[in-house]
Scaffold this motif. Structure first.
Motif, mmCIF file in Angstrom:
data_model
loop_
_atom_site.group_PDB
_atom_site.id
_atom_site.type_symbol
_atom_site.label_atom_id
_atom_site.label_comp_id
_atom_site.label_asym_id
_atom_site.label_seq_id
_atom_site.Cartn_x
_atom_site.Cartn_y
_atom_site.Cartn_z
ATOM 1 N N LEU A 28 -10.191 -4.172 -31.780
ATOM 2 C CA LEU A 28 -11.191 -4.985 -32.464
ATOM 3 C C LEU A 28 -12.468 -4.221 -32.820
ATOM 4 O O LEU A 28 -13.132 -4.535 -33.808
ATOM 5 N N LEU A 29 -12.820 -3.234 -32.009
ATOM 6 C CA LEU A 29 -14.102 -2.557 -32.188
ATOM 7 C C LEU A 29 -14.262 -1.868 -33.543
ATOM 8 O O LEU A 29 -15.311 -2.018 -34.183
ATOM 9 N N HIS A 70 -20.277 -2.714 -26.681
ATOM 10 C CA HIS A 70 -19.802 -1.387 -27.082
ATOM 11 C C HIS A 70 -20.349 -1.005 -28.454
ATOM 12 O O HIS A 70 -20.726 0.159 -28.683
ATOM 13 N N TYR A 122 -15.183 -4.364 -36.211
ATOM 14 C CA TYR A 122 -16.528 -4.903 -36.016
ATOM 15 C C TYR A 122 -17.577 -3.904 -36.503
ATOM 16 O O TYR A 122 -18.549 -4.281 -37.162
ATOM 17 N N LYS A 127 -9.973 -4.789 -26.965
ATOM 18 C CA LYS A 127 -11.259 -4.313 -27.481
ATOM 19 C C LYS A 127 -11.098 -3.046 -28.322
ATOM 20 O O LYS A 127 -11.854 -2.825 -29.264
ATOM 21 N N ILE A 182 -17.281 -6.518 -27.226
ATOM 22 C CA ILE A 182 -17.331 -5.811 -28.509
ATOM 23 C C ILE A 182 -18.779 -5.553 -28.905
ATOM 24 O O ILE A 182 -19.134 -4.449 -29.347
ATOM 25 N N ASP A 238 -16.001 -11.241 -27.326
ATOM 26 C CA ASP A 238 -17.083 -11.004 -28.288
ATOM 27 C C ASP A 238 -18.248 -10.252 -27.636
ATOM 28 O O ASP A 238 -18.871 -9.396 -28.268
#
Length: 283
Positions: free
Chosen positions: A6-7, A267, A10, A3, A264, A261
């Motif tokens: 990835l965050l 957050h 995103y 995460k 993410i 998903d």
């Protein structure tokens, strides 16, 4: 760990943040960390000389890169404090390592980022009274113990009563929630508690641990809040702090939903609420 990688992408993709909103942390020096963590524990951590029992309590292998990462997490939280003082709010994509005690690590936490940053603010006279709002599903046991006798830091933890840690420490204010607590009850308790607490404590700086493991179905949580309820929680914390003109540093804390998903998105909602409450005028 996925995460954390990835965050940022995103947040950029959804237009919640721009590249200019990000900053790189610096590795924090030992003299700041050992204002909170004992010299013995810190040195043994650096030398990778914790015993097997200590490593088991941490929950992952003791490696130099993870120890190094802990330094940068603290650096991000401290740098974020400066940004929060200037801009009202800042967020650390990592952090929330609230299970780390002064003399030991626990539950994936080696060094306690918000505890070290809180002591740093006091030592540098950038704050005189601090409120730590810990809304992760797990009690902030390490943070509670570290500041147990410190009159300048008030620790508030609202968590699952029957969840880890099974032996709780004593925060200045603990609210244990029953398994299955959902949005309505959760938000009612928070809204009845936080404004009164701010009036009582009169903090000039807030640390917020915004764990999203309160959401129903989280692998390590036992509450039943929705994504929408968690988002409402974050907005309320930010609006309350902003209305009282108190800067807030946020660390992400836990989030262990089965689908990455969902983690993410949950957050990212914290960032979205911070953006809307503090910077909507810029759009």
């Amino acid at each position: 760990m996925a995460k954390y990688n990835l965050l940022p992408g995103y947040l950029l993709k959804e237009g919640i943040c721009t590249q200019e909103n990000f900053f790189e942390p610096e590795k924090i020096p030992a003299k700041i960390i050992t204002q909170v963590h004992t010299r013995d524990y810190y040195n043994r951590l650096l030398d990778l000389k914790l015993d097997k029992k200590e490593i088991r309590k941490i929950g992952f292998p003791l490696r130099a890169d993870l120890v190094d990462r802990g330094h940068y997490i603290i650096g991000g939280t401290i740098k974020g404090c400066h940004f929060a003082i200037e801009n009202g709010v800042s967020l650390n994509i990592a952090g929330g390592t609230h299970h780390a005690y002064a003399d030991r690590g626990e539950a994936f936490c080696l060094l306690n980022d918000q505890a070290v940053a809180a002591q740093y603010l006091l030592d540098t006279k950038k704050a005189s009274k601090i409120l730590i709002i810990d809304l992760d599903v797990h009690q902030g046991n390490g943070t509670a113990k570290i500041f147990e006798h410190n009159p300048y830091v008030f620790t508030f933890s609202m968590h699952g009563a029957k969840n880890y840690p099974f032996k709780k420490e004593k925060s200045d204010l603990d609210i244990g929630l029953d398994d299955g607590t959902g949005d309505e009850e959760y938000l009612e308790i928070l809204k009845n508690t936080l404004p009164k607490l701010i009036e009582k404590v009169q903090p000039d700086f807030i640390f917020y641990l915004s764990g999203v493991d309160i959401i129903k179905g989280d692998k390590l949580g036992r509450l039943a809040c929705t994504l929408k309820g968690c988002k409402h929680r974050d907005r309320f914390v930010f609006e309350t702090a902003k209305n009282h003109d108190i800067p807030v540093q946020v660390s992400m804390g836990g989030g262990y939903a089965p689908a990455i998903d969902s983690i993410i998105e949950a957050h990212a909602n914290t960032y979205k609420m911070a953006q809307e409450v503090y910077f909507s005028w810029q759009k």
